[in-house]
Design a protein around this motif. Structure first.
Motif, short mmCIF file in Angstrom:
data_model
loop_
_atom_site.label_atom_id
_atom_site.label_comp_id
_atom_site.label_asym_id
_atom_site.label_seq_id
_atom_site.Cartn_x
_atom_site.Cartn_y
_atom_site.Cartn_z
N GLU B 122 0.86 -1.18 0.00
CA GLU B 122 0.00 0.00 0.00
C GLU B 122 0.90 1.24 0.00
O GLU B 122 1.91 1.28 0.70
CB GLU B 122 -0.85 -0.03 1.27
N TRP B 131 -2.68 0.64 -4.14
CA TRP B 131 -1.92 -0.61 -4.03
C TRP B 131 -1.16 -0.94 -5.31
O TRP B 131 -1.64 -0.64 -6.40
CB TRP B 131 -2.88 -1.76 -3.71
N ALA B 157 -7.05 -4.21 -1.46
CA ALA B 157 -7.43 -2.79 -1.38
C ALA B 157 -8.79 -2.63 -0.70
O ALA B 157 -9.02 -1.70 0.07
CB ALA B 157 -7.46 -2.17 -2.78
N SER B 161 -7.72 -1.30 2.87
CA SER B 161 -7.78 0.16 2.72
C SER B 161 -9.21 0.66 2.67
O SER B 161 -9.44 1.86 2.54
CB SER B 161 -7.04 0.60 1.46
#
Lengths: 323, 323
Positions: B122, B131, B157, B161
């Protein structure tokens, strides 16, 4: 006419160097005159530059075939033809890299002994400048071509950065002998056997700014990836500095005002403008490619770089190294 | 035992996360105890971690064959075997990338449907995280493998995230369809045909930090070049900030002291420590690779990342995506 800014950027930059060079502006006469008015500088008609009119500008969208067929009449093409005929000493463009590269090669040819031109640039590392090529002119190169790029880079680093005995390295993902693709291993053998080149082995991109090498050779696709990664990260760093300052309190910003030299120093250090201007090595003349998103100040650096190349007779010295 | 700092770095970082995980330290018992004393933290014997002793550590110099033959008895090998036997949930190492990668693959195998694991990470862009993979596990990949990396990146992701519908792109030197090597064009076709992946085309490295894409697929050699170029440039930016502050006058430095939050913000922004910790995607367990030069603080981020991966059941979700 090239670059994101067009004549607005290039005209005022050219005006700034008028005392150091005889300036010719190639492009749409009216757009150039309007750019001069907008920038608050005298019209070229006042005598500080000559204008060679062309309302044809090549662009990346044209495709290689169209550029080569119609490009000779474009502003870039007219400039390159004057370079070929010794009417100008250098051509500087902020146009598309592929267009500048292919049209230069088409109209100028290459130096004797040079199969493929390369895009080279100077970078500022922690201890001083270093050079890299190819940064994207070629997406597949032979070991012989990479070797030739190295010999030319050595000349550029010596002439333009004053590095007496440039240490030469190959860009790779590790420093161990077996690392990376076969092409790099073959190139390393050629460089090792070249008594005129001080080859020190592989260098990783993370070590570039440590000045492990003065001259770094890379295959064009890889070099372009590295160049654009560097640009993207530098832009991110500038963004972070700006954001922190913007997010600071009014009082903090007032104090920062007192620290202008320090803040400007940081900004300046992270600034890529000063190193704008890539050399096209391997051509029988000075062609400098400015970044497309260059500001007027950045384009001025590209112009100064071109003047320096002419002063140092770079093409002649590159021709000698290529033999 | 791995990384430039060895147990001095890893032991104190592990102590910092002891309330969030059950910690096992794999390595030389005596070196670990000495590291605890030097860091001023309790010995693991006090009960905050268990120690699995091994005085064998794999290194990059060992060569792949030796790592695979003898590595099972090394500290890394013992940890990976506990992961395979469900005795631990994640393994975190600051050791050599190739060693971590090859030994993980050798001892754990890969997920069903995954031919080659990839290194993913990341990054922090201007608008938020994104990413990238593969960052160097593979130096030659097929289009199918790159496609598989993309599907796994999308999961990472989303899970790690919190990006709901990750936009997926391929790293290339231009955004035009014909750009770059044939491998990228074939991969683009596969991604285009994949209804589950929101493929938006090519992205250049200069645009990475603009968050044009949430997930960026790259061939391992190219990804490693980009990663190391980013790291080198970030290091250069930090160097410039430090240099400007060091070169400022005493008065300016006193004023800067008042601005600590702003200066720390800049430093922090340029800091890669917070994003330390690469995921090895495609393995049937959580393996996180810390940067070899990580500080204790940076290694702590890698540990926290591993905990997050376990909390999110990442391997199970990756296994589902690989099918």
């Amino acid at each position: 006419m090239g670059g994101d800014g067009g004549p607005a950027v290039t005209t005022s930059a050219a005006y700034a160097v008028r005392d150091h060079a005889t300036v010719s502006l190639f492009g749409d006469r009216r757009a150039i005159q309007q750019a001069a008015v907008a920038a608050g500088i005298p019209s070229p008609d006042a005598g500080w530059a000559s204008v060679v009119h062309s309302d044809l500008a090549v662009s990346a969208d044209d495709g290689l075939r169209r550029i080569l067929r119609q490009g000779a009449a474009s502003s870039l093409g007219l400039a390159l033809q004057q370079l070929r005929n010794d009417q100008v000493d250098a051509v500087i463009s902020a146009g598309d890299t592929a267009a500048v590269m292919s049209l230069s090669r088409h109209l100028l040819g290459t130096l004797n002994g040079v199969a493929r031109p390369a895009i080279a640039r100077e970078f500022l590392g922690k201890q001083g400048p270093f050079w890299m090529a190819d940064l994207g002119a070629n997406v597949s190169c032979t070991a012989d071509q990479l070797h030739a790029f190295g010999r030319q880079l050595v000349v550029a680093a010596r002439m333009l950065s004053g590095i007496d005995a440039p240490r030469c390295a190959l860009l790779n993902i590790g420093v161990e002998q077996g690392k990376g693709p076969e092409l790099l291993r073959r190139t390393a053998q050629l460089l090792d056997a070249d008594a005129e080149t001080d080859f020190i082995g592989y260098v990783e991109p993370s070590e570039l700014f440590e000045n492990r090498a003065d001259v770094v050779i890379c295959e064009g696709f890889v070099g372009n990836i590295a160049l654009k990664s560097i640009e993207g990260t530098a832009s991110m760093a500038r963004h972070m500095v700006r954001r922190e300052i913007a997010q600071s309190s009014l009082l903090q910003r007032m104090v920062l005002g007192m620290l202008r030299p320090v803040v400007e120093g940081i900004r300046h250090g992270l600034d890529t403008d000063r190193y704008n201007g890539a050399q096209l090595l391997g051509l029988p003349g000075v062609v400098v490619k400015s970044h497309g998103s260059a500001t007027s100040r950045a384009f001025e650096f590209a112009l100064r770089r071109a003047i320096e190349c002419v002063d140092q007779a770079l093409p002649e010295r590159l021709a000698a190294a290529a033999r």
